[in-house]
Design an enzyme around this catalytic site. Structure first.
Site, mmCIF file in Angstrom:
data_model
loop_
_atom_site.group_PDB
_atom_site.id
_atom_site.type_symbol
_atom_site.label_atom_id
_atom_site.label_comp_id
_atom_site.label_asym_id
_atom_site.label_seq_id
_atom_site.Cartn_x
_atom_site.Cartn_y
_atom_site.Cartn_z
ATOM 1 N N THR A 123 15.316 0.804 68.740
ATOM 2 C CA THR A 123 16.616 0.031 68.074
ATOM 3 C C THR A 123 17.574 0.640 68.666
ATOM 4 O O THR A 123 18.730 -0.028 69.272
ATOM 5 C CB THR A 123 16.400 -0.337 66.626
ATOM 6 O OG1 THR A 123 15.271 -1.094 66.578
ATOM 7 C CG2 THR A 123 17.673 -1.030 66.174
ATOM 8 N N HIS A 172 45.831 23.360 64.555
ATOM 9 C CA HIS A 172 47.088 22.553 64.158
ATOM 10 C C HIS A 172 47.739 22.108 65.581
ATOM 11 O O HIS A 172 48.163 23.276 66.567
ATOM 12 C CB HIS A 172 48.190 23.497 63.330
ATOM 13 C CG HIS A 172 49.579 22.854 63.134
ATOM 14 N ND1 HIS A 172 49.564 21.872 62.328
ATOM 15 C CD2 HIS A 172 50.676 23.127 63.853
ATOM 16 C CE1 HIS A 172 50.805 21.408 62.369
ATOM 17 N NE2 HIS A 172 51.521 22.200 63.200
ATOM 18 N N ASP A 213 13.877 5.140 59.478
ATOM 19 C CA ASP A 213 14.006 3.679 58.777
ATOM 20 C C ASP A 213 12.764 3.048 57.678
ATOM 21 O O ASP A 213 12.889 2.536 56.979
ATOM 22 C CB ASP A 213 14.245 2.632 59.544
ATOM 23 C CG ASP A 213 15.503 2.511 60.441
ATOM 24 O OD1 ASP A 213 16.275 3.802 60.035
ATOM 25 O OD2 ASP A 213 16.101 1.716 60.955
ATOM 26 N N ARG A 217 18.358 -4.818 57.178
ATOM 27 C CA ARG A 217 17.145 -4.574 57.776
ATOM 28 C C ARG A 217 15.872 -4.379 57.109
ATOM 29 O O ARG A 217 16.144 -4.058 55.995
ATOM 30 C CB ARG A 217 17.400 -3.149 58.725
ATOM 31 C CG ARG A 217 18.797 -3.206 59.564
ATOM 32 C CD ARG A 217 18.823 -3.078 60.980
ATOM 33 N NE ARG A 217 17.757 -2.450 61.647
ATOM 34 C CZ ARG A 217 17.250 -3.068 62.951
ATOM 35 N NH1 ARG A 217 18.100 -4.240 63.541
ATOM 36 N NH2 ARG A 217 16.226 -2.616 63.624
#
Lengths: 463, 463
Positions: A49, A444, A314, A275
């Protein structure tokens, strides 16, 4: 590579990996690089995916269209004039070319590492054996270790089924070669908000609806508030607390109907309501593994669903982000090669929403810490940072969450705040105290100084 | 605040700070926040070179003009069409407004912290006493501790004196309200290259000359090479190994003459050939302090030029960067308040060139490490990173320098590589080994993964 193209011989592996997304691919390649015999099984495309219909194409679109927003900010600040037109078809082609080239590079890497690749579906038939099948062909692979990394798919609710012509899911949206004039986004999470921003930048009229009372609900409430304010200024129509009954294609238009009988009509709709894990048909029951909730594979502290059977990414529902899957893959490889006895150590998983503005979050937020100790927050507004000023995008802030005077979490919203995510992940990982602030020199000027500013700011009790 | 505006009374301080640039301002405010009595002396503007005529205005200009380059990259990739015009006068006004607002905020902070501010020049008259003077008024301040943070000024060579009409230094360049049609930049270091990029983005024809054989000579040679290649593609005229004899204003044009008798003519010239410390007239000899080289104040391992007299920032010549000065300021404050006995610990000082592309560098490079152990390098090309792809700016790389299998330095060149500078500074500071790579989860997708890719890549002997 189809099954018949494989050399004959024993199909016995130290490691079989099912799923070639970020988690599975990393598990296979890292293990093979250590010299063990590996098979990788994927029924669809290499990259899963994430590469094909998820994070990578989305970020390609967002990066390519970012000059539109960056110019708009300078125009608003009266520093610049001009206009930008995006050739959406060209962008889509570029995306296809890049994902194709990446898949090719991945295939070459598999070959270079002598990994047997099976373009096939996989099913555990008994502990130690996986059947792979492609059309009518099948083969049985024997494994010492199995990694299941099959990922997830978009949730489909009854009445909200995408046809991928008018009612789209992520795959349908990313297949568009022409952007729509109006887009109705159902679900104000990461996927919905990123895709809405892509469409917005090409001139699409945006409506976002969500059942909850705020957008980006996984974020700190103040982050959600800033996002909402920016998107409203972009003239998005944001409707919260909406109970969606159905989203259907009618006469070439997308029609949303609410439980209250209201109708919202747009040229296309995008369904982005979460999902679900790809755990069906894996034959989990045949090795003693089981699932919880909507099908997430149940794992122990070593990410094992059964002895020597790991479920990562997942699929285990831990964190649905590619880099979490890759990190788990690294652990599993170290474990099966004897380099890490476990348990799996959860490093802080950073999470980014790309776009204008961006959000970043890593570690724990105030709501996660209640009752665990003394919680304080310190923050810094981007308006005081010269780099944010230079982008004419000064809305946003960095917020540090402290638990007992140690950094427990960091979140930010604003232009380009994704840039300091890794630094923030390291600071959370190391649980910095005030004493650590002078260990490292921040450059910086830089946007990172807004992070330093938040770390140095007065700590206050959370509101 | 002039001297006469000060309350009468003893002028005796725990700490007197001379110079209100990043180092001096931080020293004064951090010390005062700890409750000690502080005077801050500045003869010019609060914020010093950095805020008023240095890094801050330059980055405001670069950030505001960045959509020009970002669009150009997408146009070249055939993803976008369009045009952008920068209103340079408006940009200059914005810069003045921002630096003015910042000075005002700084003045408020001084007041809130009860710091006595002297708008005056300072001279040590004997150990323990500083004379401050403004026009015809003088006063004597007694100090227990003195911090000298007077910074630096542009080097002026005979024959190359700026008139700030046609032949400019950084101050003259940043005072322009209209950009010139052609600009001749003498000196291909940070200042010259950043200002050349600003001019380029507003359509100015650029010529860069340098006496050395490569641009950005402080960078890794491969970084210089990539910069050179990008700037050449921008149609800059880059002339190296040029011995400049003079740069003068003649009939409203800038005329450069080389030792070889060649002439280069442009509408304006920018002289950016280095910086010299502001150490003259400080009365260093009156407290036993001395200078080395072009006037850098000699310091011991505690940053002391004499007992209780500290010299920080550009003045000591250690590293001429604002954040190095601030870091040294923090140390001095901890030391004089008894929190750090010293010696001063040099944290890795990151260095960034902003623009398109950017460069970042932190820690030691191959040339700094010769003879100190086993040196290896590993690198990752940006072309393989999806975020770099999304910007259509894929030229560049990240390079890691390893000493005895520990990270000693990191450098990069490419679009937005400044983003991972703080993470890189932390990795160098912690001297990561391969084992540390799985401690931290890098976000996916992100440009930071190019840094991770370089850390993971095969280590090779340097060429």
């Amino acid at each position: 590579m189809t099954l018949t193209n494989l050399p004959a011989g024993p199909r016995s592996y130290d490691l079989v990996v099912v799923g070639a997304g970020p988690g599975g691919f990393d598990a296979a390649t890292e293990a093979a690089a250590l010299g063990i015999k590996v098979a990788l099984v994927e029924k669809d495309l290499l990259g899963g995916t994430c590469l094909n219909v998820g994070c990578i194409p989305t970020k390609l679109y967002l990066g390519a269209t970012s000059p539109v927003e960056d110019l708009a900010a300078q125009v608003k600040a009266k520093i610049a004039t001009g206009n930008i037109e995006i050739d959406f078809e060209a962008l889509c082609t570029k995306k296809d070319r890049f994902t194709g080239a990446t898949r090719k590079a991945m295939a070459q890497k598999l070959k270079a590492l002598n990994i047997d690749f099976y373009h096939a579906a996989a099913k555990i038939i008994e502990q130690g054996k996986v059947e792979v099948s492609h059309h009518n062909e099948t083969a049985v692979l024997e494994y010492k270790n199995l990694v299941l990394a099959t990922g997830s798919h978009p949730t489909v609710f009854p009445g909200l089924e995408p046809d991928n012509e008018t009612v789209l899911d992520n795959t349908g949206f990313l297949a568009l070669t022409e952007m729509t004039k109006s887009l109705l986004v159902i679900g104000a999470g990461f996927i919905g908000l990123e895709m809405a921003q892509i469409a917005h930048r090409t001139g699409t009229e945006i409506t976002v609806v969500d059942a909850l009372d705020r957008i980006a609900m996984y974020e700190d409430p103040e982050v959600s508030k800033t996002l909402h304010s920016v998107f409203k200024r972009n003239k998005w129509n944001i409707k919260l607390g909406v109970k969606v009954k159905s989203v259907t294609a009618e006469n070439g238009k997308a029609v949303l109907r609410t439980e209250d009988g209201e109708e919202i009509i747009a040229d296309k709709a995008l369904i982005a309501v979460g999902r679900r894990p790809n755990s069906k048909d894996l034959g989990l029951e045949n090795c003693g593994a089981s699932t919880v909730g909507p099908g997430f594979v149940k794992i122990n502290e070593n990410l094992e669903a059964a002895p020597n059977v790991y479920a990562i990414g997942d699929l285990n529902g831990n964190v649905l982000l590619a880099h979490a899957a890759s990190h788990q893959a690294g652990y599993v490889v170290r474990r099966i090669t004897g380099k890490d006895k476990g348990p799996y150590t959860h490093a802080p998983v950073p999470s980014i929403l790309y776009g204008s503005p961006e959000t970043m979050r890593v570690g724990l937020m105030v709501k996660d810490l209640e009752g665990k100790g003394e919680i304080k927050v310190s923050s810094f507004p981007l308006v005081a940072n010269p780099i944010a000023q230079s982008y004419a995008s000064t809305q946003g802030f960095v917020k540090v969450v402290w638990l007992d005077d140690k950094v427990a979490g960091i979140t930010a919203v604003g232009h380009h705040v994704s840039g300091f995510t890794t630094a923030a992940a390291m600071i959370v990982q190391e649980a910095w105290t005030e004493e650590d602030l002078h260990k490292v020199i921040f450059p910086h000027p830089s946007l990172d100084e807004a992070l330093l500013g938040a770390l140095k700011a007065d700590k206050q009790l959370p509101k």
